[in-house]
Write a protein that holds these residues in place. Structure first.
Motif, PDB file in Angstrom:
ATOM      1  N   SER A 187      70.348   7.867  96.458  1.00  0.00           N
ATOM      2  CA  SER A 187      69.687   7.359  97.653  1.00  0.00           C
ATOM      3  C   SER A 187      70.712   7.164  98.757  1.00  0.00           C
ATOM      4  CB  SER A 187      68.973   6.036  97.364  1.00  0.00           C
ATOM      5  OG  SER A 187      69.924   4.997  97.148  1.00  0.00           O
ATOM      6  N   TYR A 188      70.222   7.166 100.000  1.00  0.00           N
ATOM      7  CA  TYR A 188      71.093   6.919 101.157  1.00  0.00           C
ATOM      8  C   TYR A 188      70.279   6.231 102.241  1.00  0.00           C
ATOM      9  CZ  TYR A 188      74.992   7.478 104.331  1.00  0.00           C
ATOM     10  OH  TYR A 188      76.057   7.215 105.161  1.00  0.00           O
ATOM     11  N   ASP A 189      70.867   5.188 102.794  1.00  0.00           N
ATOM     12  CA  ASP A 189      70.216   4.429 103.864  1.00  0.00           C
ATOM     13  C   ASP A 189      70.765   4.899 105.206  1.00  0.00           C
ATOM     14  OD1 ASP A 189      69.112   2.640 105.593  1.00  0.00           O
ATOM     15  OD2 ASP A 189      69.716   0.844 104.485  1.00  0.00           O
ATOM     16  N   PHE A 190      69.940   5.624 105.948  1.00  0.00           N
ATOM     17  CA  PHE A 190      70.351   6.135 107.244  1.00  0.00           C
ATOM     18  C   PHE A 190      70.113   5.120 108.369  1.00  0.00           C
ATOM     19  CE2 PHE A 190      69.747  10.040 104.831  1.00  0.00           C
ATOM     20  CZ  PHE A 190      70.873  10.777 105.202  1.00  0.00           C
ATOM     21  N   GLY A 191      69.547   3.984 108.024  1.00  0.00           N
ATOM     22  CA  GLY A 191      69.236   2.980 109.043  1.00  0.00           C
ATOM     23  C   GLY A 191      67.765   3.010 109.406  1.00  0.00           C
ATOM     24  N   PRO A 192      67.348   3.949 110.262  1.00  0.00           N
ATOM     25  CA  PRO A 192      65.921   4.023 110.613  1.00  0.00           C
ATOM     26  C   PRO A 192      65.041   4.391 109.421  1.00  0.00           C
ATOM     27  CG  PRO A 192      67.272   5.170 112.231  1.00  0.00           C
ATOM     28  CD  PRO A 192      68.166   4.851 111.078  1.00  0.00           C
ATOM     29  N   VAL A 193      65.582   5.136 108.480  1.00  0.00           N
ATOM     30  CA  VAL A 193      64.816   5.552 107.316  1.00  0.00           C
ATOM     31  C   VAL A 193      65.737   5.609 106.099  1.00  0.00           C
ATOM     32  CG1 VAL A 193      65.199   8.029 107.697  1.00  0.00           C
ATOM     33  CG2 VAL A 193      63.173   7.265 106.426  1.00  0.00           C
ATOM     34  N   LYS A 194      65.192   5.300 104.950  1.00  0.00           N
ATOM     35  CA  LYS A 194      65.927   5.395 103.694  1.00  0.00           C
ATOM     36  C   LYS A 194      65.417   6.618 102.935  1.00  0.00           C
ATOM     37  CE  LYS A 194      66.462   0.386 103.487  1.00  0.00           C
ATOM     38  NZ  LYS A 194      65.710   0.100 104.721  1.00  0.00           N
ATOM     39  N   THR A 195      66.311   7.328 102.278  1.00  0.00           N
ATOM     40  CA  THR A 195      65.922   8.552 101.577  1.00  0.00           C
ATOM     41  C   THR A 195      66.407   8.533 100.143  1.00  0.00           C
ATOM     42  OG1 THR A 195      67.940   9.729 102.216  1.00  0.00           O
ATOM     43  CG2 THR A 195      66.057   9.892 103.706  1.00  0.00           C
ATOM     44  N   GLY A 196      65.757   9.330  99.309  1.00  0.00           N
ATOM     45  CA  GLY A 196      66.175   9.479  97.925  1.00  0.00           C
ATOM     46  C   GLY A 196      65.867  10.875  97.434  1.00  0.00           C
ATOM     47  N   VAL A 197      66.683  11.352  96.516  1.00  0.00           N
ATOM     48  CA  VAL A 197      66.460  12.647  95.877  1.00  0.00           C
ATOM     49  C   VAL A 197      66.610  12.467  94.375  1.00  0.00           C
ATOM     50  CG1 VAL A 197      67.243  14.015  97.850  1.00  0.00           C
ATOM     51  CG2 VAL A 197      68.886  13.313  96.100  1.00  0.00           C
ATOM     52  N   SER A 198      65.935  13.311  93.599  1.00  0.00           N
ATOM     53  CA  SER A 198      66.072  13.233  92.150  1.00  0.00           C
ATOM     54  C   SER A 198      65.812  14.590  91.511  1.00  0.00           C
ATOM     55  CB  SER A 198      65.096  12.203  91.561  1.00  0.00           C
ATOM     56  OG  SER A 198      63.764  12.676  91.616  1.00  0.00           O
ATOM     57  N   PHE A 199      66.395  14.771  90.347  1.00  0.00           N
ATOM     58  CA  PHE A 199      66.090  15.917  89.482  1.00  0.00           C
ATOM     59  C   PHE A 199      65.835  15.367  88.097  1.00  0.00           C
ATOM     60  CE2 PHE A 199      67.473  18.976  86.246  1.00  0.00           C
ATOM     61  CZ  PHE A 199      66.541  19.977  86.492  1.00  0.00           C
ATOM     62  N   ALA A 200      64.728  15.783  87.480  1.00  0.00           N
ATOM     63  CA  ALA A 200      64.340  15.249  86.180  1.00  0.00           C
ATOM     64  C   ALA A 200      63.864  16.356  85.258  1.00  0.00           C
ATOM     65  CB  ALA A 200      63.237  14.202  86.343  1.00  0.00           C
ATOM     66  N   GLU A 201      64.016  16.112  83.958  1.00  0.00           N
ATOM     67  CA  GLU A 201      63.590  17.075  82.953  1.00  0.00           C
ATOM     68  C   GLU A 201      62.893  16.336  81.818  1.00  0.00           C
ATOM     69  OE1 GLU A 201      66.157  20.514  81.619  1.00  0.00           O
ATOM     70  OE2 GLU A 201      66.199  19.300  79.782  1.00  0.00           O
ATOM     71  N   ASN A 202      61.630  16.681  81.593  1.00  0.00           N
ATOM     72  CA  ASN A 202      60.876  16.169  80.457  1.00  0.00           C
ATOM     73  C   ASN A 202      60.906  17.256  79.387  1.00  0.00           C
ATOM     74  OD1 ASN A 202      59.382  14.143  79.196  1.00  0.00           O
ATOM     75  ND2 ASN A 202      57.429  15.063  79.778  1.00  0.00           N
ATOM     76  N   ASN A 203      61.508  16.973  78.259  1.00  0.00           N
ATOM     77  CA  ASN A 203      61.859  18.003  77.288  1.00  0.00           C
ATOM     78  C   ASN A 203      60.693  18.913  76.895  1.00  0.00           C
ATOM     79  OD1 ASN A 203      63.828  19.228  75.569  1.00  0.00           O
ATOM     80  ND2 ASN A 203      62.860  18.223  73.815  1.00  0.00           N
ATOM     81  N   ASN A 204      60.914  20.232  77.041  1.00  0.00           N
ATOM     82  CA  ASN A 204      59.928  21.264  76.710  1.00  0.00           C
ATOM     83  C   ASN A 204      58.618  21.123  77.486  1.00  0.00           C
ATOM     84  OD1 ASN A 204      61.507  22.674  74.769  1.00  0.00           O
ATOM     85  ND2 ASN A 204      61.048  21.069  73.269  1.00  0.00           N
ATOM     86  N   ASP A 205      58.679  20.436  78.626  1.00  0.00           N
ATOM     87  CA  ASP A 205      57.470  20.207  79.412  1.00  0.00           C
ATOM     88  C   ASP A 205      57.680  20.594  80.872  1.00  0.00           C
ATOM     89  OD1 ASP A 205      55.030  19.415  80.369  1.00  0.00           O
ATOM     90  OD2 ASP A 205      55.239  17.303  79.843  1.00  0.00           O
ATOM     91  N   THR A 206      58.371  19.751  81.643  1.00  0.00           N
ATOM     92  CA  THR A 206      58.510  19.989  83.080  1.00  0.00           C
ATOM     93  C   THR A 206      59.929  19.733  83.566  1.00  0.00           C
ATOM     94  OG1 THR A 206      57.846  17.710  83.547  1.00  0.00           O
ATOM     95  CG2 THR A 206      56.117  19.404  83.607  1.00  0.00           C
ATOM     96  N   GLN A 207      60.272  20.413  84.659  1.00  0.00           N
ATOM     97  CA  GLN A 207      61.454  20.108  85.459  1.00  0.00           C
ATOM     98  C   GLN A 207      60.961  19.766  86.857  1.00  0.00           C
ATOM     99  OE1 GLN A 207      64.028  23.542  85.201  1.00  0.00           O
ATOM    100  NE2 GLN A 207      65.182  22.661  83.492  1.00  0.00           N
ATOM    101  N   THR A 208      61.471  18.671  87.415  1.00  0.00           N
ATOM    102  CA  THR A 208      60.915  18.168  88.664  1.00  0.00           C
ATOM    103  C   THR A 208      62.018  17.795  89.651  1.00  0.00           C
ATOM    104  OG1 THR A 208      59.074  17.219  87.403  1.00  0.00           O
ATOM    105  CG2 THR A 208      59.331  16.497  89.675  1.00  0.00           C
ATOM    106  N   TRP A 209      61.906  18.333  90.875  1.00  0.00           N
ATOM    107  CA  TRP A 209      62.741  17.923  91.997  1.00  0.00           C
ATOM    108  C   TRP A 209      61.891  17.069  92.926  1.00  0.00           C
ATOM    109  CZ3 TRP A 209      67.905  18.967  92.699  1.00  0.00           C
ATOM    110  CH2 TRP A 209      68.468  19.963  91.904  1.00  0.00           C
ATOM    111  N   SER A 210      62.499  16.075  93.534  1.00  0.00           N
ATOM    112  CA  SER A 210      61.746  15.284  94.515  1.00  0.00           C
ATOM    113  C   SER A 210      62.662  14.812  95.638  1.00  0.00           C
ATOM    114  CB  SER A 210      61.072  14.075  93.859  1.00  0.00           C
ATOM    115  OG  SER A 210      62.036  13.127  93.453  1.00  0.00           O
TER     116      SER A 210
END
Length: 251
Positions: free
Chosen positions: A184-207
């Motif tokens: 995550s990063y706080d830019f001041g006017p807006v805060k942002t976050g990024v993630s990468f996740a893996e549910n085994n043998n199911d899904t890979q997810t970027w957000s």
């Protein structure tokens, strides 16, 4: 046991209540409202609505807006300089034989300099199923968050292990563990976050998520890119992209 993955469409793709991108951005995303309970601890409650309820890349409520609410209790454990937390979270969720979901969680947080360790468990209950149904299950988790004092950023990693080894399909365990990296990063006017996740043998997810508070209401706008890890075992019928908006208020 051997389970047909179709029986469990959307069921084992649970709300990662204290994982996902909120792990890195929790402090940036919620109000500081709480009720002090003397020297015992503090109590808080949150209510909100999501334009879609997406968990581990899979829609959980038929692409519909979903209301949710939670109650959390936190207490210091002075002897080990840690915090104990307990909570319950509930939301609408649709499946073959259930209409809503309740998650009960508990854990201990301890800070080591700029690193916070969070060890706990969360039980997922899908109402409408019998208590013995395998859809009701528990995840054990460990989360580490690096957040230097007064720094505008944080980095996090999470690892979840399912108590029943997920489901079984095509001779593979599906959803038996879940891994995530987030920042995550706080830019001041807006805060942002990024993630990468893996549910085994199911899904890979970027957000990617942007956070903003207006009139004491917390808003989160997310872009989610969910892809199937294995077309034979994934709970996703096809790769999907979502744009979701969440509004919540902590009392």
């Amino acid at each position: 046991c051997e389970l047909n993955i179709e029986t469990y469409k959307n069921k084992m793709n649970k709300k990662i209540l204290i994982s996902s991108i909120s792990s890195a951005c929790l402090l940036a995303n919620v109000s500081n409202a709480e009720i002090k309970l003397g020297n015992v601890g503090s109590l808080s409650a949150t209510a909100g609505v999501m334009s879609q309820y997406i968990s581990r890349g899979v829609d959980q409520n038929s692409d519909r807006p979903t209301a949710f609410a939670s109650v959390d209790f936190t207490a210091p454990i002075n002897v080990i300089s840690s915090d104990l937390y307990l909570g319950v979270w509930a939301a609408g969720a649709t499946g073959t034989d259930y209409g809503h979901e309740t998650d009960i969680y508990a854990g201990i947080k301890k800070q080591f300099g700029s690193v916070t360790a969070d060890l706990g468990l969360v039980e997922y209950r899908y109402h409408g199923d019998s208590k013995s149904n395998a859809v009701n299950n528990i995840d054990y988790y460990l989360k580490l968050t690096y957040a230097p004092d007064k720094a505008p950023y944080s980095l996090g990693i999470s690892y979840f292990v399912n108590d029943s080894d997920g489901t079984r399909s095509s001779n593979k365990n599906v959803g038996d563990n879940y891994k995530e990296l987030n920042a995550s990063y706080d830019f001041g006017p807006v805060k942002t976050g990024v993630s990468f996740a893996e549910n085994n043998n199911d899904t890979q997810t970027w957000s990617v998520t942007m956070y903003k508070t207006f009139f004491n209401v917390d808003f989160a706008l997310s872009y989610i890119d969910a892809r199937r890890q294995d077309i034979n075992t994934s709970n996703l019928n096809k790769d999907r992209e979502y744009f979701t908006l969440t509004a919540s208020k902590t009392f």
